[in-house]
Motif scaffolding. Structure first.
Motif, short mmCIF file in Angstrom:
data_model
loop_
_atom_site.label_atom_id
_atom_site.label_comp_id
_atom_site.label_asym_id
_atom_site.label_seq_id
_atom_site.Cartn_x
_atom_site.Cartn_y
_atom_site.Cartn_z
N THR A 275 -7.94 -3.07 10.96
CA THR A 275 -6.49 -3.23 10.92
C THR A 275 -5.79 -2.07 11.63
O THR A 275 -6.40 -1.05 11.95
CB THR A 275 -5.98 -3.27 9.47
N HIS A 276 -4.47 -2.27 11.88
CA HIS A 276 -3.56 -1.17 12.20
C HIS A 276 -3.86 -0.46 13.52
O HIS A 276 -3.56 0.72 13.68
CB HIS A 276 -3.58 -0.16 11.03
N ILE A 277 -4.46 -1.17 14.48
CA ILE A 277 -4.68 -0.55 15.80
C ILE A 277 -3.32 -0.34 16.46
O ILE A 277 -2.52 -1.28 16.56
CB ILE A 277 -5.58 -1.45 16.67
N GLY B 273 -2.63 11.22 9.44
CA GLY B 273 -3.09 10.43 8.29
C GLY B 273 -3.71 9.10 8.65
O GLY B 273 -3.59 8.13 7.89
N HIS B 274 -4.36 9.03 9.80
CA HIS B 274 -5.00 7.78 10.23
C HIS B 274 -6.46 8.01 10.60
O HIS B 274 -6.91 9.15 10.72
CB HIS B 274 -4.24 7.19 11.42
N LEU B 275 -7.17 6.90 10.83
CA LEU B 275 -8.58 6.95 11.22
C LEU B 275 -8.74 6.59 12.69
O LEU B 275 -7.91 5.88 13.27
CB LEU B 275 -9.40 5.96 10.38
N SER C 173 0.83 -1.21 0.00
CA SER C 173 0.00 0.00 0.00
C SER C 173 0.85 1.25 0.00
O SER C 173 0.49 2.26 -0.60
CB SER C 173 -0.93 0.01 1.21
N HIS C 174 1.97 1.22 0.70
CA HIS C 174 2.92 2.33 0.72
C HIS C 174 4.21 1.82 1.34
O HIS C 174 4.26 0.68 1.80
CB HIS C 174 2.35 3.56 1.43
N ALA C 175 5.22 2.67 1.34
CA ALA C 175 6.55 2.17 1.70
C ALA C 175 6.95 2.48 3.13
O ALA C 175 8.13 2.37 3.48
CB ALA C 175 7.60 2.74 0.73
N LEU D 11 7.82 1.84 6.88
CA LEU D 11 8.51 0.64 7.39
C LEU D 11 7.56 -0.41 7.95
O LEU D 11 7.79 -1.61 7.79
CB LEU D 11 9.49 1.05 8.50
N ASP D 12 6.49 0.06 8.61
CA ASP D 12 5.59 -0.91 9.24
C ASP D 12 4.77 -1.68 8.21
O ASP D 12 3.99 -2.57 8.57
CB ASP D 12 4.68 -0.24 10.28
N HIS D 13 4.98 -1.39 6.92
CA HIS D 13 4.27 -2.12 5.85
C HIS D 13 5.21 -2.86 4.91
O HIS D 13 4.75 -3.60 4.05
CB HIS D 13 3.37 -1.15 5.06
N VAL D 14 6.51 -2.63 5.07
CA VAL D 14 7.45 -3.29 4.14
C VAL D 14 8.62 -3.99 4.83
O VAL D 14 9.38 -4.72 4.17
CB VAL D 14 8.03 -2.29 3.10
N GLY E 100 -4.71 0.46 2.70
CA GLY E 100 -3.55 0.78 3.52
C GLY E 100 -3.90 1.95 4.44
O GLY E 100 -5.07 2.34 4.56
N ASP E 101 -2.90 2.52 5.06
CA ASP E 101 -3.14 3.64 5.98
C ASP E 101 -3.88 4.76 5.25
O ASP E 101 -3.57 5.09 4.10
CB ASP E 101 -1.81 4.18 6.51
N THR E 102 -4.83 5.37 5.95
CA THR E 102 -5.56 6.48 5.36
C THR E 102 -6.12 7.38 6.44
O THR E 102 -6.51 6.92 7.50
CB THR E 102 -6.71 5.98 4.46
#
Ligand code: ZN
Ligand code: ZN
Length: 367
Positions: free
Chosen positions: A326-328, A291-293, A136-138, A140-143, A242-244
């Motif tokens: 996701t992503h809590i 940039g999060h919900l 989704s993006h680069a 670190l916590d996603h790659v 991804g993060d939004t």
């Protein structure tokens, strides 16, 4: 309000060291299906099936390799998704890979795979069953998991939007931070990962799998900083975000654009699940969202999606839609359990009646 018992199980029950009942049930049923046409395939880990009850086979298998939104480097965003039981996975994000594979293997999540004499279970899945990565993006916590495991991975495509590939190319696989395991960029190219550029809204066919992948840009403390993927196999689809941040805070309208794509798929019953983040509790200030919900913002976004799905009956437009949270972001504060707080906030705000699923690392579920 509707929350699956699966979600409660996944929150409160630690991964078991022993046999995973749902996986065994799936394996047994698959075997029965092959022999005699069994149709009672479990649709989720804790969904009970009464004797004689017929349920349709699940469209997708999901194995979460990492579910948290930070802090714990062994449990960061990554979800293996395959159509049905074919075990040909696309990894959606790759924050933690090997750590999640080990937990899943200990849970016998891969018990139906043929035994390999030369590889561990997690080695077998990494090299032979993960067929590509959709990033989704680069951040670190996603790659990070992909980067670390690149040394022992097999050649495969990396699907990402151009801004993600640019960061990987210039800042990660550049022989300074890490060797260049890709097919583009600086220095000698080890050609293990093949960048596949995803243009907004353009479907990419995935070989002869009957599946396709389509990317959409998301706003994550700025427009075009993250992305969502629509993964379609035959008539079924899942949407992975991804993060939004929320549109109202980001000011970019990129979620609204995505919801216009998702609405007809929900209306026709083809969208089997939406993976979306809820990073912070709802009392988080808008100017500290980065940039999060939050649960409150997530539900406001679902209100927008509901109105687009059925303008006549928005209150029931999303009823039963599976929404995977996701992503809590965990907290280091002894007094604060953000997972429980965010879960209870989402349940209290769930006027849409969506089915909330709280995934747990290494615990398969089905959509
Ligand atoms: Zn991010
Ligand atoms: Zn993140």
């Amino acid at each position: 309000m509707q929350t699956t018992s699966a979600s409660i199980t996944m929150i409160y029950v630690k991964p078991r060291a022993g046999i995973s009942v749902n996986v065994l049930a799936g394996a047994a049923c698959l075997l029965t299906f092959l022999l005699s046409g069994c149709s009672t395939v479990p649709s989720s880990p804790a969904t009970s099936i009464d004797a004689g009850q017929k349920v349709s086979a699940p469209a997708f298998e999901v194995i979460p390799l990492g579910t948290a939104g930070g802090l714990n480097e062994s449990n960061l965003s990554s979800y293996l998704i395959s159509p049905g039981y074919n075990h040909r996975y696309i990894a959606f994000d790759a924050g933690s890979v090997m750590a999640g594979l080990k937990v899943a293997a200990a849970n016998d999540a891969f018990a139906t795979l043929p035994v390999q004499t030369d590889l561990t279970v997690e080695g077998n899945v990494l090299t032979r069953h993960i067929t590509g990565y959709a990033l989704s993006h680069a951040h670190l916590d996603h790659v990070a998991g992909l980067v670390i495991n690149a040394t022992d991975d097999t050649p495969k495509p990396v699907y990402a939007m151009p801004f993600t590939i640019k960061t990987l190319k210039e800042n990660v696989f550049n022989w300074a931070l890490w060797p260049n395991f890709t097919n583009e960029g600086s220095g000698y190219k080890l050609n293990r990962y093949r960048y596949t550029y995803m243009q907004a809204g353009e479907a990419q066919t995935l070989g002869d799998t009957g599946c396709s992948l389509t990317a959409y840009p998301l706003s994550h403390a700025g427009a075009d900083k993250s992305s969502a993927f629509l993964y379609q196999c035959d008539d079924n689809a899942v949407l992975y975000l991804g993060d939004t941040g929320p549109d109202a805070v980001e000011g970019a309208g990129q979620l609204a654009g995505l919801w216009k794509t998702a609405a007809p798929l929900i209306k026709s019953g083809r969208l089997k699940g939406v993976f979306i983040e809820a990073s912070y509790p709802s009392d988080r200030a808008d100017n500290a969202l980065f940039g999060h919900l939050t649960p409150a913002w997530l539900m406001r976004e679902l209100d927008t999606l509901a109105a687009l799905t059925d303008i006549e009956n928005p209150a029931s437009a999303l009823r039963g839609l599976k929404v995977i949270i996701t992503h809590i972001k965990p907290s280091l504060n002894k007094q604060e359990n953000t997972l429980l707080k965010i879960k209870s906030e989402l349940e209290a705000l769930n006027t849409q009646g969506v089915t909330l699923i709280f995934p747990q690392q290494g615990e398969p579920f089905y959509l």
